[in-house]
Design a protein around this motif. Sequence first.
Motif, short mmCIF file in Angstrom:
data_model
loop_
_atom_site.label_atom_id
_atom_site.label_comp_id
_atom_site.label_asym_id
_atom_site.label_seq_id
_atom_site.Cartn_x
_atom_site.Cartn_y
_atom_site.Cartn_z
N LYS A 1 22.63 -33.18 13.28
CA LYS A 1 23.24 -34.50 13.43
C LYS A 1 22.82 -35.44 12.29
O LYS A 1 23.34 -36.54 12.18
CB LYS A 1 22.81 -35.12 14.76
CG LYS A 1 23.34 -34.38 15.98
CD LYS A 1 22.91 -35.05 17.25
CE LYS A 1 21.50 -34.55 17.58
NZ LYS A 1 20.95 -35.08 18.81
N SER A 2 21.91 -35.00 11.46
CA SER A 2 21.39 -35.84 10.38
C SER A 2 22.47 -36.08 9.33
O SER A 2 23.10 -35.15 8.85
CB SER A 2 20.17 -35.18 9.75
OG SER A 2 19.70 -35.97 8.70
N ARG A 3 22.64 -37.34 8.99
CA ARG A 3 23.60 -37.70 7.94
C ARG A 3 22.83 -38.22 6.74
O ARG A 3 21.79 -38.82 6.87
CB ARG A 3 24.51 -38.83 8.44
CG ARG A 3 25.49 -38.40 9.48
CD ARG A 3 26.49 -39.50 9.78
NE ARG A 3 26.82 -40.24 8.55
CZ ARG A 3 27.13 -41.52 8.54
NH1 ARG A 3 27.17 -42.21 9.64
NH2 ARG A 3 27.42 -42.14 7.41
N GLY A 4 23.35 -38.00 5.57
CA GLY A 4 22.79 -38.59 4.36
C GLY A 4 21.68 -37.80 3.72
O GLY A 4 21.07 -38.27 2.77
N ALA A 5 21.37 -36.61 4.24
CA ALA A 5 20.30 -35.81 3.65
C ALA A 5 20.73 -34.35 3.56
O ALA A 5 21.56 -33.89 4.34
CB ALA A 5 19.03 -35.94 4.48
N PHE A 6 20.16 -33.65 2.60
CA PHE A 6 20.39 -32.21 2.48
C PHE A 6 19.11 -31.58 1.95
O PHE A 6 18.17 -32.27 1.54
CB PHE A 6 21.60 -31.91 1.59
CG PHE A 6 21.49 -32.40 0.18
CD1 PHE A 6 21.00 -31.58 -0.83
CD2 PHE A 6 21.87 -33.70 -0.15
CE1 PHE A 6 20.90 -32.04 -2.12
CE2 PHE A 6 21.77 -34.16 -1.45
CZ PHE A 6 21.28 -33.33 -2.43
N ILE A 7 19.06 -30.28 1.99
CA ILE A 7 17.86 -29.56 1.57
C ILE A 7 18.12 -28.88 0.24
O ILE A 7 19.17 -28.27 0.04
CB ILE A 7 17.46 -28.50 2.63
CG1 ILE A 7 17.14 -29.19 3.95
CG2 ILE A 7 16.29 -27.67 2.13
CD1 ILE A 7 16.99 -28.23 5.10
N GLN A 8 17.15 -29.02 -0.67
CA GLN A 8 17.25 -28.35 -1.96
C GLN A 8 15.84 -27.88 -2.34
O GLN A 8 14.92 -28.70 -2.43
CB GLN A 8 17.79 -29.30 -3.01
CG GLN A 8 18.05 -28.64 -4.34
CD GLN A 8 18.67 -29.63 -5.32
OE1 GLN A 8 18.22 -30.76 -5.44
NE2 GLN A 8 19.72 -29.19 -5.98
N HIS A 9 15.68 -26.58 -2.52
CA HIS A 9 14.39 -26.00 -2.88
C HIS A 9 13.28 -26.41 -1.91
O HIS A 9 12.16 -26.71 -2.30
CB HIS A 9 13.99 -26.36 -4.31
CG HIS A 9 15.01 -25.98 -5.33
ND1 HIS A 9 15.31 -24.66 -5.60
CD2 HIS A 9 15.81 -26.74 -6.11
CE1 HIS A 9 16.24 -24.63 -6.53
NE2 HIS A 9 16.57 -25.86 -6.86
N GLY A 10 13.62 -26.47 -0.63
CA GLY A 10 12.63 -26.78 0.40
C GLY A 10 12.26 -28.24 0.50
O GLY A 10 11.31 -28.60 1.19
N GLN A 11 12.99 -29.12 -0.20
CA GLN A 11 12.70 -30.55 -0.15
C GLN A 11 13.88 -31.29 0.47
O GLN A 11 15.03 -30.91 0.30
CB GLN A 11 12.43 -31.11 -1.54
CG GLN A 11 11.15 -30.59 -2.15
CD GLN A 11 10.90 -31.24 -3.49
OE1 GLN A 11 11.80 -31.38 -4.32
NE2 GLN A 11 9.65 -31.63 -3.71
N LEU A 12 13.56 -32.37 1.16
CA LEU A 12 14.58 -33.23 1.74
C LEU A 12 15.10 -34.17 0.67
O LEU A 12 14.34 -34.93 0.08
CB LEU A 12 13.97 -34.03 2.91
CG LEU A 12 14.94 -34.85 3.74
CD1 LEU A 12 15.91 -33.94 4.49
CD2 LEU A 12 14.18 -35.72 4.72
N ILE A 13 16.39 -34.09 0.38
CA ILE A 13 17.02 -34.91 -0.65
C ILE A 13 17.99 -35.86 0.04
O ILE A 13 18.79 -35.43 0.87
CB ILE A 13 17.81 -34.04 -1.66
CG1 ILE A 13 16.97 -32.88 -2.18
CG2 ILE A 13 18.36 -34.89 -2.79
CD1 ILE A 13 15.81 -33.27 -3.04
N LEU A 14 17.90 -37.14 -0.32
CA LEU A 14 18.81 -38.12 0.26
C LEU A 14 20.03 -38.31 -0.62
O LEU A 14 19.93 -38.32 -1.85
CB LEU A 14 18.11 -39.47 0.43
CG LEU A 14 17.41 -39.69 1.77
CD1 LEU A 14 16.38 -38.63 2.05
CD2 LEU A 14 16.83 -41.05 1.86
N GLN A 15 21.18 -38.44 0.03
CA GLN A 15 22.41 -38.73 -0.69
C GLN A 15 22.41 -40.20 -1.10
O GLN A 15 21.71 -41.02 -0.49
CB GLN A 15 23.63 -38.44 0.19
CG GLN A 15 23.77 -36.98 0.54
CD GLN A 15 24.89 -36.75 1.56
OE1 GLN A 15 25.44 -37.69 2.12
NE2 GLN A 15 25.20 -35.49 1.79
N SER A 16 23.17 -40.52 -2.11
CA SER A 16 23.31 -41.90 -2.54
C SER A 16 23.84 -42.73 -1.36
O SER A 16 24.72 -42.29 -0.63
CB SER A 16 24.30 -41.96 -3.70
OG SER A 16 24.51 -43.28 -4.09
N GLY A 17 23.26 -43.90 -1.16
CA GLY A 17 23.67 -44.77 -0.04
C GLY A 17 22.78 -44.61 1.18
O GLY A 17 23.03 -45.22 2.21
#
Length: 150
Positions: free
Chosen positions: A22-38
């Motif tokens: 259900k999380s919006r605005g974040a994704f995972i890349q190389h085991g780290q939580l990355i936030l989308q712009s905004g």
Amino acid sequence: SKCPHDFYTLHPLMQCKPLDKKSRGAFIQHGQLILQSGFWRPNTTSDEVHECADSTSARQCPGGIQGNTCGVGYTGLKCQLCDRRKYYTNKDDLMCTRCKWKNFLGAGFSFILHFFLLGYTIYPTIKLSREIDELPRMKKLVPAEDNRPR
């Protein structure tokens, strides 16, 4: 990163977690939580993600690995405030921009300060030089021959 695919960790010593569906605005890349712009989070050890609620949210909340770093000129919770310490102000268009007159004042103050410091260091030197020139000329004293018995 040591996390399996689709898992992340906020710190290398913390347990890996899956991203909440259900999380919006974040994704995972190389085991780290990355936030989308905004999107924004309180700090780098938090996975509490908030959407920035302004029309300029991409400028305010650039996202990325940090996620708690506001865009240039913005600060505070969800980057909703203009950074007054860096002379930004909220204009009618709701954008934070650098105040030009404060830059001018800073440069003017700096010039005046340097001018006075230069005068403060040069004036005593000139004054001392004039005082030395006004001293009566002293004759070179030659010691008389010593006539004492040896």
